[in-house]
Design an enzyme around this catalytic site. Sequence first.
Site, mmCIF file in Angstrom:
data_model
loop_
_atom_site.group_PDB
_atom_site.id
_atom_site.type_symbol
_atom_site.label_atom_id
_atom_site.label_comp_id
_atom_site.label_asym_id
_atom_site.label_seq_id
_atom_site.Cartn_x
_atom_site.Cartn_y
_atom_site.Cartn_z
ATOM 1 N N CYS A 248 0.841 -1.199 0.000
ATOM 2 C CA CYS A 248 0.000 0.000 0.000
ATOM 3 C C CYS A 248 0.876 1.249 0.000
ATOM 4 C CB CYS A 248 -0.967 -0.048 1.187
ATOM 5 S SG CYS A 248 -2.319 1.119 1.035
ATOM 6 N N HIS B 155 -3.600 -5.533 0.887
ATOM 7 C CA HIS B 155 -2.960 -5.782 2.186
ATOM 8 C C HIS B 155 -2.968 -7.265 2.551
ATOM 9 C CE1 HIS B 155 -2.503 -1.668 3.848
ATOM 10 N NE2 HIS B 155 -3.534 -1.365 3.085
ATOM 11 N N GLU C 289 -1.276 -8.656 4.756
ATOM 12 C CA GLU C 289 -1.121 -8.816 6.215
ATOM 13 C C GLU C 289 -2.458 -8.660 6.934
ATOM 14 O OE1 GLU C 289 -0.882 -6.087 4.630
ATOM 15 O OE2 GLU C 289 -0.845 -4.297 5.898
#
Lengths: 738, 80, 80, 229
Positions: D86, D203, D205
């Site tokens: 990002c 994302h 994660e």
Amino acid sequence: MTSVPNARITPADIKSHGLSEEEYGRILEILGGREPNLVELGIFSVMWSEHCSYKSSKKWLKTLPTKASWVICGPGENAGVIDIGDGLAAIFKMESHNHPSYIEPYQGAATGVGGILRDVFTMGARPIANMNALRFGSPDHPKTRRLVSGVVSGIGGYGNCVGVPTVGGEVNFHPSYNGNILVNAMTVGLADQNKIFYSAAAGAGNPVVYVGSKTGRDGIHGATMASAEFGADSEEKRPTVQVGDPFTEKLLIEACMELMATDAIQSIQDMGAAGLTSSSFEMASKGGMGVQLDLEKVPQREEGMTPYEMMLSESQERMLIILKPGKEALARKIFEKWELDFAVIGHLTDTGRMVLKHHGEVVGDLPIDPLAQASPEYDRPWVATEPLPVLHAADVTEVDWRDALKTLMGCPDIASRRWVWEQYDCIVMADTAQRPGGDAAVVRIHNTNRALAISTDCTPRYVKADPFEGGKQAVVETWRNITAVGGKPLAITDNLNFGNPEKPPIMGQIVGAIEGIGAACSHLNYPVVSGNVSLYNETNGNAILPTPAIGGVGVIDDLDKMTTVAFKAPGDVILLIGQKDTASGWLGQSLYLREVAGREEGAPPPVDLKHEKLIGDFVRNLIQAGRVTACHDLSDGGLVVGLTEMALAGNIGCLLNDPGVPRHGRLFGEDQGRYVLTVKAADATAILREAEPVNIPVQMLGVTGGKDIVLADETAVSLADLRQLHEGWFPTYMSGKN
Amino acid sequence: MKARVHITLKNGVLDPQGKAVENALHGLGFGGVSDVRQGKFIEMKLKAGDAAAAKKEVEEMCRSLLANTVIENYAVEVID
Amino acid sequence: MKARVHITLKNGVLDPQGKAVENALHGLGFGGVSDVRQGKFIEMKLKAGDAAAAKKEVEEMCRSLLANTVIENYAVEVID
Amino acid sequence: MKAAVIVFPGSNADRDAAVAVEQSIGAPPKMVWHRDTELPKVDFIVVPGGFSYGDYLRCGAMAAHSPIMREIKRAADKGTRVLGICNGFQIITEAGLLPGVLLRNKDLRFICKDVYLRVEQTKSDFTRRYKSGEVIRIPVAHAEGNFFADDATLQAIEDKGQVAFRYASAAGDVSDETNLNGSRGNIAGIFNEKRTVLGLMPHPERMSDPVLGGADGRKMFDGLVEALS
Ligand SMILES: Nc1ncnc2c1ncn2[C@@H]1O[C@H](COP(=O)(O)OP(=O)(O)O)[C@@H](O)[C@H]1O
Ligand SMILES: [Mg+2]
């Protein structure tokens, strides 16, 4: 001692500061007959503004229940604090930024988010969730689109940047908000119970420290603006609005958290409305201290700022800290690391007075207690709202249920808010277990399998029709939403938005709603721990619908048991829990009545608090026992709207038994205290059997499956059609194409 | 016909972007810079008949959309 | 000494903001507008001794930070 | 295997990244402050999401000049794996570790939602656990993820197999309709030529834990651990 020699306070000065003659008389009394100078007058005016002093509502706010064994700190501090177990505390509050958001929607909403974040982290909590409750005018009003767009991007712009997930909220449209939109923002934070910071100053000689951004001439008189009715000329006045700097706020959060981890802070408070004035007065007053400020030391963004401007500026992203002796160097190092301003701007005294100096010269000298505590408190005259007659379902036009369902699913108040929440980062911090779109937002407590459940609610049309029932309903709906995800509701914050309290019918709404909120909170053992009041939401004499927005917080002890609204699998049995036998469906003040029949009348559905508690506790127990596959409480639009929301969320239809007559009442009535659950087929009869002896009404509504909503008589509406209507309204409206 | 519009923050209005850019410039060794303010610059083509009418039209655009007059100023130039 | 910097998108680089502004202007009834492009306008104060040195310094700022030369052009004016 | 997560003043997904990395490695990564001038010895660096300098001026522009970036470039040149997520993607493109830039989303709004990505290149330490053409679901949260490169650059990226992911439908179709933000070629993530540096807007994660709605992102971190240990 005045710094403005010969400056006499004129009646025009008094008026422009929003003070009444009577209040000015009291100022002279406090000053022992001496006239205030302009700096002092400005300080009185903001401290005694409705926004800071709660002068119209205080009497009634005192009646709210604020205690429970898990309440660590109730109203009065920057935010409320509750015990959520494991040595942790949830700290939360809701606050309005209505007027600024109408004038400059992006910055108004953004700074609203910034302000409420500071209220929470100033107490030592790391913010973990933001919520927002928004009310706009009619979609047809020429201003609405731009206001929606600006407010939503402002909320996102600020929250996304600081990295706190915005996990839920509500949006309503009604013409009564055409000239006064409501932007209420809520923040929930998490702290160690033994690391909570308060604002009462102590220790004469301790340094008063200013941190954050520099002071500019922003929003001078913001607090008094928020306390005055809008007139025709208000758009021309264009008061200075503040610009938010979320990047600086993020740095401020991190720097404060770092300082809070040391042992340097005696007390701390954000500079909110009325900036340096109210923060320093409140800190000193709470601790029974005096304070001396050397205003030339205040970090300034502009040249030639006067003491008046510095005391009244509402520049954002600033905090005031009383440090323990000898901690200046340590604190300065932390704030410099985060590239923030840091300045010792004065010290505490034991005189009980606030002495303001500018380059050595005294420019203001006021006694703190009389000013901060003896602010006016009014017992404003009020008249109760006349009760409205109960509207019988038989007197309401009945249309084909499929048409009514389609109308409702695509109407502005029920249509999906996806367009709104997709502009919010709802997953940053990687703990969001339930995103917007369900009943309550669920945010995991980091590193545990426990979570907080959060919901904001209010149904203003009910409150208008019956403030007492409407006040109860707002509280109960948050309680139900938290219950519906499997949470145990613990406490609320409130944001009371009303019109001009000097009008007895409006004051009657305030009194009725507060009494209703109080009744619900007492019965549910669900106290109020913080809140905010926004009055004078009127334009040219037209008041908003009374809107006491409630923000509820609860805990989920085992995230594996959390429920969502989505149907999970075909073949589950659908149960309706809490429907009273006698009810033929409450259509008064329902969305069916407004959107389908074109009427806004009748008494709103009554809230039976005993029933609510009984039903809610039963549902929660089932969820916590892992026996529920989906759950949704029923609110706007009634039973079939609720079912459709569950079906759309799971992309699985349902087959429903004949609801009985009158069909529109049964399907769209907004009777309170009801939940729809799905359970495994094998468990359904056991649940019915368990419910009967404890007088819990449970009905089998049908089963999940297919791609349509089907009634027993085989009329059906396809989910695809409903989805298009439900998802389509907002994006189409915002693109200007409808 | 072409128009150029400058939209700048009013004096006294906080400019978080300008502030951040200024700090970054100092960090890069440009120590002599101060008072950095960031605004918008918009160019467009117009069908309007004459320059005066064009200017009026663009000013109208500024008021109704391009600038937020609560916090911003605008300046319009029309080029033939 | 003051400097003004215009940062504009290179030809051929898509300008979603300009396009959105153009659409919004059409929506508001300004039908004659086309080719709307949005750029940045940065003003600053400088300590530099003379205009030529100042200009060089600001151009250096543009290359290293203010503009992304993959997509943007910059123009610097220095005003005494 | 050792990892580091870089922390800029406005990073806000640094913790998210650290949690996901720790879950796969079994040990917490080193958190490295942007003003540090030395990198610890690590095999893998995450430049996380957030609003590094408020995203003022251009996203990632100011962070790209942080002292630590010089070290990261040096490490990347030596083959240390670098993942920019990002805002981290924006920062490493601004810093020149990857080609192209990220412009405002085509409809100008911030977008936060789960998206489907088609895995385009599995020959890398980041994507080895995915199957070629596999569709994964991962959230995005950005206002400026509209990948742009000029024709020649784009052609080179495609020719050299540097495209990691594209925005797709659940069925794996890549079209204008599934182009979330206006990116050229629907590009959601790209590698450098050696495929030791990956930048992507989505994302992973935040989708490495079933409680958050899925674990498709976890394979990226597990793959790295597998490759680098
Ligand atoms: N302004 C908003 N911001 C974020 N989420 C919102 C907003 N408005 C509504 N939502 C979400 O949309 C869903 C439906 O809202 P609402 O109809 O008010 O729910 P309920 O009737 O269960 O209270 C909820 O999950 C809510 O959090
Ligand atoms: Mg609900």
